[in-house]
Design a protein around this motif. Structure first.
Motif, short mmCIF file in Angstrom:
data_model
loop_
_atom_site.label_atom_id
_atom_site.label_comp_id
_atom_site.label_asym_id
_atom_site.label_seq_id
_atom_site.Cartn_x
_atom_site.Cartn_y
_atom_site.Cartn_z
N LEU A 81 0.85 -1.20 0.00
CA LEU A 81 0.00 0.00 0.00
C LEU A 81 0.88 1.24 0.00
CD1 LEU A 81 -2.62 -1.07 2.71
CD2 LEU A 81 -2.91 -1.12 0.23
N SER A 82 0.46 2.23 -0.76
CA SER A 82 1.16 3.51 -0.84
C SER A 82 0.15 4.63 -0.68
CB SER A 82 1.90 3.64 -2.18
OG SER A 82 2.83 2.58 -2.34
N PRO A 83 0.59 5.85 -0.39
CA PRO A 83 -0.36 6.96 -0.21
C PRO A 83 -1.33 7.06 -1.39
CG PRO A 83 1.83 7.66 0.45
CD PRO A 83 1.99 6.28 -0.15
N GLY A 84 -2.60 7.18 -1.05
CA GLY A 84 -3.64 7.25 -2.06
C GLY A 84 -4.32 5.94 -2.34
N ASP A 85 -3.70 4.82 -1.96
CA ASP A 85 -4.30 3.51 -2.20
C ASP A 85 -5.44 3.27 -1.21
OD1 ASP A 85 -2.51 2.95 -4.20
OD2 ASP A 85 -1.19 1.72 -2.94
N PRO A 86 -6.50 2.56 -1.65
CA PRO A 86 -7.55 2.17 -0.71
C PRO A 86 -6.95 1.33 0.43
CG PRO A 86 -8.23 1.77 -2.98
CD PRO A 86 -6.77 2.12 -3.03
N GLY A 87 -7.31 1.64 1.64
CA GLY A 87 -6.82 0.90 2.80
C GLY A 87 -5.54 1.43 3.40
N TYR A 88 -4.87 2.36 2.70
CA TYR A 88 -3.59 2.88 3.21
C TYR A 88 -3.77 3.60 4.54
CZ TYR A 88 0.37 6.13 3.63
OH TYR A 88 1.43 6.87 4.10
N ASP A 89 -4.75 4.48 4.63
CA ASP A 89 -4.91 5.26 5.86
C ASP A 89 -5.25 4.39 7.06
OD1 ASP A 89 -4.27 7.85 4.99
OD2 ASP A 89 -6.25 8.13 4.11
N GLU A 90 -6.06 3.37 6.84
CA GLU A 90 -6.38 2.47 7.95
C GLU A 90 -5.16 1.65 8.36
OE1 GLU A 90 -8.11 0.57 11.01
OE2 GLU A 90 -8.89 2.31 9.92
N ALA A 91 -4.38 1.19 7.39
CA ALA A 91 -3.23 0.35 7.68
C ALA A 91 -2.12 1.10 8.40
CB ALA A 91 -2.68 -0.26 6.39
N ARG A 92 -2.02 2.41 8.20
CA ARG A 92 -0.95 3.17 8.84
C ARG A 92 -1.30 3.60 10.26
NH1 ARG A 92 -1.52 8.79 8.90
NH2 ARG A 92 -3.36 9.56 7.78
N ARG A 93 -2.56 3.47 10.64
CA ARG A 93 -2.97 3.90 11.98
C ARG A 93 -2.51 2.89 13.02
NH1 ARG A 93 -8.02 5.35 9.31
NH2 ARG A 93 -8.09 7.63 9.07
N VAL A 94 -2.04 3.41 14.15
CA VAL A 94 -1.64 2.57 15.26
C VAL A 94 -2.51 2.91 16.47
CG1 VAL A 94 0.70 2.14 14.47
CG2 VAL A 94 0.24 4.19 15.82
N TRP A 95 -2.33 2.15 17.54
CA TRP A 95 -3.20 2.28 18.72
C TRP A 95 -3.17 3.70 19.30
CZ3 TRP A 95 -1.11 2.51 23.92
CH2 TRP A 95 -2.10 2.48 24.93
N ASN A 96 -1.99 4.27 19.46
CA ASN A 96 -1.86 5.59 20.07
C ASN A 96 -2.13 6.67 19.02
OD1 ASN A 96 -1.22 7.89 21.51
ND2 ASN A 96 0.75 7.15 22.23
N GLY A 97 -3.25 7.37 19.17
CA GLY A 97 -3.64 8.38 18.21
C GLY A 97 -2.72 9.58 18.13
N MET A 98 -1.75 9.69 19.04
CA MET A 98 -0.78 10.78 18.96
C MET A 98 0.11 10.66 17.73
SD MET A 98 0.59 11.44 22.83
CE MET A 98 1.55 12.86 22.29
N HIS A 99 0.22 9.47 17.17
CA HIS A 99 1.19 9.23 16.10
C HIS A 99 0.47 9.12 14.75
CE1 HIS A 99 3.90 8.68 19.40
NE2 HIS A 99 3.19 7.67 19.85
N ASP A 100 0.40 10.23 14.05
CA ASP A 100 -0.27 10.31 12.75
C ASP A 100 0.81 10.50 11.69
OD1 ASP A 100 -2.04 10.62 10.69
OD2 ASP A 100 -2.62 12.66 11.22
N ARG A 101 1.37 9.38 11.22
CA ARG A 101 2.51 9.44 10.30
C ARG A 101 2.19 8.72 9.00
NH1 ARG A 101 6.11 7.45 15.36
NH2 ARG A 101 6.09 9.40 16.55
N ARG A 102 2.95 9.08 7.96
CA ARG A 102 2.65 8.60 6.61
C ARG A 102 3.87 7.89 6.01
NH1 ARG A 102 -2.05 10.56 4.84
NH2 ARG A 102 -1.52 10.10 2.66
N PRO A 103 3.88 6.57 6.06
CA PRO A 103 4.98 5.84 5.44
C PRO A 103 4.96 5.99 3.92
CG PRO A 103 3.57 4.38 6.76
CD PRO A 103 2.91 5.69 6.71
N ALA A 104 6.13 5.82 3.30
CA ALA A 104 6.19 5.82 1.83
C ALA A 104 5.46 4.60 1.27
CB ALA A 104 7.64 5.83 1.37
N HIS A 105 5.62 3.45 1.94
CA HIS A 105 4.97 2.21 1.51
C HIS A 105 4.66 1.37 2.74
CE1 HIS A 105 6.26 3.15 -2.57
NE2 HIS A 105 7.51 3.21 -2.15
N ILE A 106 3.61 0.59 2.64
CA ILE A 106 3.26 -0.38 3.68
C ILE A 106 3.34 -1.76 3.06
CG2 ILE A 106 1.50 -1.19 5.29
CD1 ILE A 106 0.41 1.68 5.37
N ALA A 107 4.32 -2.54 3.49
CA ALA A 107 4.54 -3.89 2.95
C ALA A 107 3.72 -4.88 3.74
CB ALA A 107 6.02 -4.23 3.01
#
Length: 459
Positions: A16-42
């Motif tokens: 998954l990469s930015p703009g792909d369906p599911g990317y935003d959900e996959a990058r979210r972690v438990w602690n909502g303080m951390h809103d970060r955007r990886p280049a790719h999600i393997a």
């Protein structure tokens, strides 16, 4: 001259990469303080997938993070512009009930493991929230309800399939790569990507859960009795205290609802027939204002706190070990409770020792085994505008009791950069041994997201 990457191969189609369906959900972690955007999600389903991700990141000069359950409070699973190795598809658990061993994928949650082992009357000692990731918990230690009786989660790692930073896959066992296995048992996880754990299991039947609530002015008396009780606390008993605001549950007296109170919890994992009498002993000397007690399955116990720790809220946690729960330390904790900035915040403490302290240093990298008490200060809120206030409260609370501490902190709760000096947490000898393992298995310090053991030491 800048390298021309225009002809570099695209990432695999299942990433998954930015703009792909599911990317935003996959990058979210438990602690909502951390809103970060990886280049790719393997999205990794095998060790080979992890190897591919590591090699791709190395070829492109990209940083790497590893997401197991995504529960780490420091948010180390995700970083801007990095390749996130997402192990969440690796959640298969197989159980050998005769050998009392389980194999669990590196992306398992605790509930996955508990669900698989419970039908056989077995469990691997682990944490206290069922949506916690197994991998991060185990690699950093793993306190929980069964720890005094059986030890930490990391003490139950028999072997591990590990993808090294260069993409090589090895099996860490007592016979093959024993130093790597030692480091994985509490060393923090920056030595390789664990795609499969082999875990020792323990026999666990129904457990008895008992909880009492006390008004804040009763806290000094209640905790003086608690201190005395811990001197004779049996191994199958785990006791935890919490200073926080009471909820609106029917069993809590109306005059205490919404007020700062003390909760004391006793969990008995020994003979079920003894449970009611043994848990009642904690409350005999100072009777609580109200009390609730149930016998339940171990998976039910593990899920009790799930709703109080929802994904997406904001969390900031500080911890320390205490050599005693002295009257002065208690007084300062009560003062801090009165200063809690929101109803979701809490100060928790627990008596440790037992099987935790029985494990020799040479068997695991985990530090702080001899500490009698752990205090965990959890600042918990939802409004980003209140970040500064809540972070300051957690810091100040730990500062109030630091003089009573034994030094160090629980690896899994290290969140701030200023606390991330590995040598101070692990101690000189253990840290030197961890550095040697790091130098052998990850000399380039590719895996540096968690509490970092650098090949060259602290900088």
């Amino acid at each position: 001259m800048q390298e021309d990457t225009s002809r570099d191969p695209a990432p695999p189609a299942h990433w998954l990469s930015p703009g792909d369906p599911g990317y935003d959900e996959a990058r979210r972690v438990w602690n909502g303080m951390h809103d970060r955007r990886p280049a790719h999600i393997a999205r990794c389903r095998t060790a080979a997938d992890v190897s591919e991700a590591l090699r791709y990141a190395a070829a492109r000069g990209l940083d790497v993070t590893v997401r197991g359950g995504g529960h780490n409070v420091g948010g180390s699973a995700v970083a801007d512009g990095a390749v996130m190795i997402d192990l969440s598809p690796l959640r298969t658990v197989t159980v050998d009930p005769v050998a009392e061993v389980a194999e669990a994928g590196g992306g398992c949650l605790l509930r996955d493991l508990d669900t698989a082992t419970a039908p056989y009357g077995l469990a691997c000692p682990s944490g206290v929230i069922s949506h916690t990731g197994l991998g991060g918990l185990a690699l950093g230690g793993g306190y929980g309800w069964l720890a005094r009786q059986w030890g930490l989660t990391c003490d139950h790692i028999l072997a591990a399939e590990v993808v090294l930073a260069d993409g090589t896959v090895v099996e860490a066992t007592e016979e093959s790569h024993p130093e790597l296995l030692w480091a994985l048992r509490g060393g923090g996880g920056n030595f390789g990507v664990v795609t499969r754990f082999t875990l020792r299991l323990r026999s666990v039947g129904p457990v008895r859960f008992s909880m009492g609530v006390y008004a804040l002015d009763e806290v000094p008396h209640a905790l003086a009795a608690y201190r005395k009780y811990t001197e004779r606390q049996p191994l199958p008993m785990h006791t935890v205290g919490g200073l926080k605001r009471a909820g609106q549950q029917e069993w809590i007296p109306p005059h205490l609802r919404g007020k700062p109170v003390l909760f004391l919890i006793a969990v008995w994992s020994g003979d079920p027939e003894d449970g009611p009498a043994r848990t009642a002993e904690l409350f005999e000397e100072v009777v609580p204002a109200a009390h609730v007690s149930h016998t339940m399955s171990y998976p039910q116990l593990q899920a009790l706190g799930d709703e109080s720790e929802p994904k997406g809220d904001r969390y900031f946690i500080k911890s320390c070990y205490l050599d005693d729960l002295s009257p002065e330390a208690v007084r300062r904790l009560v003062e801090a409770t009165l200063d809690e900035p929101s109803a979701l915040c809490s100060i928790d403490f627990e008596f440790l020792r037992g099987a935790i302290s029985d494990v020799p240093d040479e068997e695991s990298a985990f530090p702080g085994r001899d500490a009698p008490y752990q205090v965990t200060v959890e600042s918990h809120w939802t409004d980003p505008d209140l970040d500064e206030e809540h972070i300051a409260w957690a810091r100040e609370t730990v500062a109030r009791i630091r003089e009573f501490g034994t030094g160090g902190a629980y690896v899994n709760y290290v969140q701030e950069e200023g606390d991330r000096k590995a040598s101070a947490i692990y101690g000189r000898g253990r840290h030197a041994r961890l550095m040697a393992v790091k130098k052998k298995y990850d000399p380039g310090n590719v895996l540096r997201g968690n509490l970092n053991i650098r090949p060259e030491g602290d900088v």
